[in-house]
Design an enzyme around this catalytic site. Structure first.
Site, PDB file in Angstrom:
ATOM      1  CD  GLU A 177       5.484  -0.861   4.327  1.00  0.00           C
ATOM      2  OE1 GLU A 177       5.864   0.336   4.312  1.00  0.00           O
ATOM      3  OE2 GLU A 177       4.306  -1.192   4.532  1.00  0.00           O
TER       4      GLU A 177
ATOM      5  N   GLY B  34       1.806   3.134   8.502  1.00  0.00           N
ATOM      6  CA  GLY B  34       1.644   2.021   9.446  1.00  0.00           C
ATOM      7  C   GLY B  34       2.925   1.692  10.189  1.00  0.00           C
TER       8      GLY B  34
ATOM      9  N   GLY C  62       0.836  -1.199   0.000  1.00  0.00           N
ATOM     10  CA  GLY C  62       0.000   0.000   0.000  1.00  0.00           C
ATOM     11  C   GLY C  62       0.869   1.245   0.000  1.00  0.00           C
TER      12      GLY C  62
HETATM   13  O1  DER Z   1       2.781   1.899   6.350  1.00  0.00           O
HETATM   14  C1  DER Z   1       2.743   1.677   5.148  1.00  0.00           C
HETATM   15  O2  DER Z   1       3.663   1.955   4.341  1.00  0.00           O
HETATM   16  C2  DER Z   1       1.464   1.125   4.575  1.00  0.00           C
HETATM   17  O3  DER Z   1       1.714   0.419   3.396  1.00  0.00           O
HETATM   18  C3  DER Z   1       0.569   2.314   4.330  1.00  0.00           C
HETATM   19  O4  DER Z   1       1.303   3.255   3.615  1.00  0.00           O
HETATM   20  C4  DER Z   1      -0.698   1.960   3.585  1.00  0.00           C
HETATM   21  O5  DER Z   1      -1.579   1.523   4.533  1.00  0.00           O
HETATM   22  P1  DER Z   1      -3.126   1.338   4.186  1.00  0.00           P
HETATM   23  O6  DER Z   1      -3.166   0.268   3.106  1.00  0.00           O
HETATM   24  O7  DER Z   1      -3.720   0.881   5.475  1.00  0.00           O
HETATM   25  O8  DER Z   1      -3.637   2.650   3.708  1.00  0.00           O
END
Ligand code: DER
Length: 233
Positions: A107, A101, A86
């Site tokens: 990531e 998050g 995401g």
């Molecule tokens: O923390 C992150 O990088 C997540 O991927 C965030 O950016 C997206 O979180 P969501 O899918 O709950 O909007």
């Protein structure tokens, strides 16, 4: 509701377009990737798909295990075919803000070892200029002992304000899966040369990683209010 169904539509489209049998798949973190794992698990069952998954957080690892997908790691599989994750914002240059998050370090590590990074998001994450939509600030992961001097240095050099991300259900700051703190950088100059700023940030001792993903995402899928999916990149 509209946002949840938009997330689901984007996630399903991305998994259907980019996952093939035999793939090593990076599983991102956050709420949108939950739908992607649902779809991946469904395809594994229905199509007898053979995939191995690398998590980007404790949350992602739990998702892989709970969905009975095959877990692997970078020791065994250092090159991934695709990473699905995401984002908090995607600008017109495909520069991302990630880390909402608090999972940005793993990531970025996993995404950097994937042949393709596919972003999935709802329409609220789609923007022209970085900072237009996401107002909680650019997340920056720091070694706890250094969070004050790092905050001061960023403020002096680049302006804006830095806030230590505090936990909600625990007293004190958020502690990442890597044992670090997160600073959220707001009121930054939206016309910054983000590649230059990012590389300067990364030279500050104790600053571990930024939530700026520059020239990393191949494509972004946005679920729209009308249930359709728009692609960017
Ligand atoms: O923390 C992150 O990088 C997540 O991927 C965030 O950016 C997206 O979180 P969501 O899918 O709950 O909007």
């Amino acid at each position: 509701d509209l946002v949840q169904s938009a997330k689901k539509a984007a996630a399903y489209a991305a998994v259907d377009d980019h996952i093939k049998s035999g793939y090593i798949v990076g599983i991102g973190s956050g709420s949108t990737v939950v739908f992607a794992v649902d779809r991946l698990a469904e395809r594994v069952r229905n199509e007898n798909l053979k995939v191995k998954c690398i998590p980007t957080s404790f949350q992602a690892r739990q998702l892989i295990i709970d969905n009975k997908l095959t877990l692997t790691d970078l020791d065994v599989d250092p090159v991934l075919d695709v990473c699905i994750d995401g984002a908090d914002e995607v600008d017109s240059n495909m520069t991302l803000i990630k880390g909402g998050g608090g999972c940005l370090l793993q990531e970025k590590i996993v995404a950097s070892n994937a042949k393709k990074l596919i972003i999935i998001a709802d329409y609220t994450k789609d923007s022209q200029k970085l900072g237009d939509q996401y107002k909680k600030g650019i997340p920056i992961e720091v070694v706890p002992i250094a969070y004050v001097p790092i905050s001061n240095k960023i403020k002096e050099r680049f302006g804006g304000s830095l806030e230590l991300r505090m936990a909600v259900k625990k007293a004190g700051p958020v502690v990442t899966d890597n044992g670090n703190f997160v600073l959220d950088w707001t009121n930054f100059n939206q016309d910054s040369d983000w590649e230059k700023v990012n590389s300067e940030l990364l030279h500050i001792p104790g600053l571990v990683e930024t939530g700026l993903f520059i020239k990393m995402a191949s494509k972004a899928y946005f679920g729209l209010k009308d249930g359709s999916v728009k692609q960017k990149g």
